[in-house]
Write a protein that holds these residues in place. Structure first.
Motif, short mmCIF file in Angstrom:
data_model
loop_
_atom_site.label_atom_id
_atom_site.label_comp_id
_atom_site.label_asym_id
_atom_site.label_seq_id
_atom_site.Cartn_x
_atom_site.Cartn_y
_atom_site.Cartn_z
N ASP A 21 -8.44 2.75 2.03
CA ASP A 21 -7.96 3.98 1.42
C ASP A 21 -8.45 5.15 2.26
OD1 ASP A 21 -7.49 6.25 -0.18
OD2 ASP A 21 -7.71 5.11 -2.03
N ALA B 80 0.86 -1.18 0.00
CA ALA B 80 0.00 0.00 0.00
C ALA B 80 0.90 1.23 0.00
CB ALA B 80 -0.90 0.01 1.23
N PRO C 58 -4.07 4.80 0.19
CA PRO C 58 -4.12 3.43 0.72
C PRO C 58 -3.16 3.30 1.90
CG PRO C 58 -4.03 3.41 -1.67
CD PRO C 58 -3.76 4.83 -1.25
N HIS C 59 -3.64 2.69 2.99
CA HIS C 59 -2.83 2.69 4.21
C HIS C 59 -2.42 1.30 4.69
CE1 HIS C 59 -1.00 4.32 7.76
NE2 HIS C 59 -1.49 5.52 7.53
N GLU C 60 -3.05 0.25 4.18
CA GLU C 60 -2.65 -1.10 4.58
C GLU C 60 -3.10 -2.07 3.50
OE1 GLU C 60 -2.59 -3.92 8.57
OE2 GLU C 60 -4.42 -2.84 8.12
N VAL C 61 -2.43 -3.23 3.43
CA VAL C 61 -2.86 -4.32 2.57
C VAL C 61 -3.09 -5.55 3.45
CG1 VAL C 61 -2.01 -3.65 0.31
CG2 VAL C 61 -0.38 -4.53 1.97
N TYR D 243 0.90 5.03 0.43
CA TYR D 243 0.08 6.13 0.96
C TYR D 243 0.27 7.41 0.16
CZ TYR D 243 -1.81 9.44 4.41
OH TYR D 243 -2.53 10.43 5.03
N ALA E 121 -7.53 -3.19 0.83
CA ALA E 121 -6.66 -2.04 1.10
C ALA E 121 -7.50 -0.85 1.52
CB ALA E 121 -5.82 -1.70 -0.12
N PHE F 79 -1.39 0.95 -5.25
CA PHE F 79 -1.29 -0.46 -4.85
C PHE F 79 -0.28 -1.09 -5.79
CE2 PHE F 79 -2.59 -4.90 -5.32
CZ PHE F 79 -2.81 -5.31 -4.00
#
Length: 399
Positions: A187, A128, A171-174, A130, A185, A135
């Motif tokens: 966002d 991800a 996006p901050h995490e996967v 940011y 993800a 992505f």
């Protein structure tokens, strides 16, 4: 990732193990090119924490996240000075954790903040980004030569009343789902949970229809949990400080979250938080029975806790970790609020057996270790802490 239980007192790297200790790896951001970030190795033995290695600049100025793959560690550098380009570092770590050797460095989309392994034999690595609003995927099947596969960037229209963090996609995490077929993800900029269908063999992905969250909520981190009653997804929102839950319905090419199962404040029903508070992390316990979230910038509602580095030194102020029990139908019930060990817990993680909670306190330059009762799910006491300096951004057990 190869695991042994913490109770067994060993750590597995895919190499010979050593007894009576386990290792913790942490990232800490620097504040400038002349004051770069660093990676630290902490040895946990018989209730004691000892820093056994600090390597400066090995993951750039702004290291943000760590991922383990056998005796390799992948580290993200947000590269704040660039904005448009981030970095993915691949290191080989010695068995005792005292040295990291760089194998490869690759460019990524800007501001990478999270990774997850996926695909057959977990040879894919999703990122991800940011700052880059994107992505990205990599093939790490050959640790000596990881290679980029795909990348996607997203554009959004700023909503009326939204703040600076929601001018662009973030996006901050996967997060890999329990089947391994999908990656979610959150966002933060777009108020969406983006969904990607992945091919486990080719490691390629196709974006599916995203799941909306409330306007100006800012979804940050989340987790899937599989129960007898079905699969559920939870997300914590940084801007509105809420926890949202959905029951997940599987379709051929996408995940259908349907109607929200619940949406509650991070601190429990009928609670509020001071202005500026920003939720950070959400973690599910290894037994899938508890959900924990961390909160930052509590200001007027900071907790008084014993100094985890030295209990004789008196009390310090701390942001909280909030603990919930997961019910059989996927809803959650409030359990407790416990100190995170200091200010700004950007990240925390649990040991494989769930008996320990490890927190990275960004504002205090500290990593703290908390004891957890695996039966009740409650956090019980501080085992200890170490002061690293810099801005700790992640802390993980390598078991």
């Amino acid at each position: 990732m190869l695991y042994k239980t913490l109770a067994a007192g060993v750590i597995a790297f895919g190499l010979p193990t050593f007894a009576s200790a386990t290792l913790i790896f942490t990232t800490s951001m620097g504040t400038s090119v002349t004051n770069p970030g660093f990676l630290s190795t902490i040895k946990y033995t018989d209730g004691k924490l000892e820093v056994i290695n600090n390597q400066t600049s090995v993951c750039g100025v702004n290291p943000s996240w760590l991922e383990f793959a056998g005796d390799h560690i992948y580290c993200l550098d947000e590269v704040w000075a660039s904005g448009s380009i981030g970095s993915l570092y691949n290191f080989q770590v010695t068995r005792d954790g005292t040295n990291l050797t760089q194998i490869k460095k690759l460019d990524t989309l800007g501001g990478p903040v999270s990774t997850v392994r996926y695909g057959k034999s977990l040879k894919g690595l999703a990122i991800a980004a940011y700052a880059g609003g994107g992505f990205q995927s990599f093939d790490i099947s050959n640790p000596a030569a990881p290679k980029a596969i795909q990348n996607s960037t997203f554009t959004i229209s700023q909503k009326p009343g939204s703040g600076a963090q929601q001018k662009t996609s973030h996006p901050h995490e996967v997060i890999l789902d329990p089947t391994g077929d999908f990656i979610a993800a959150p966002d933060l900029g777009a108020d969406l949970i983006r969904i990607f269908k992945v091919d486990k063999n080719t490691l390629k992905y196709v974006e599916s229809k995203p799941v909306p969250t409330p306007d100006q909520s800012g979804p940050r981190h989340g987790a899937f949990v599989k129960l007898d009653s079905g699969t559920y997804f939870y997300v914590v929102t940084e801007l509105s400080n809420q926890i949202i839950g959905w029951k997940v319905n599987y379709k051929t090419d996408t995940l259908d979250f349907g109607e929200k199962l619940f949406i509650i404040p991070t601190h429990g029903p009928n609670t509020s938080v001071p202005p500026g508070t920003a939720a950070s992390e959400l973690v599910i316990s290894p037994d899938s029975k508890f959900l924990l979230v961390a909160s930052r910038n509590e200001t007027t509602s900071l907790m008084d806790i014993p100094n985890p580095e030295d209990k004789a030194a008196g009390q310090i102020k701390s942001d909280p970790i909030i603990n919930y029990a997961i019910q059989s139908n996927g809803t959650i019930s409030f359990q407790q609020v416990f100190g995170a060990g200091g200010k700004n817990p950007r990240h925390f993680s649990l040991s494989k057996d769930g008996s320990l909670v490890l927190t990275a306190l960004q504002d205090d330059g500290r990593v703290a270790l908390i004891k957890r009762d695996v039966q009740t799910g409650k956090l019980t006491e501080f085992i200890g802490a170490v002061h690293l300096g810099g801005l700790p951004t992640s802390a993980k057990f390598k078991e």
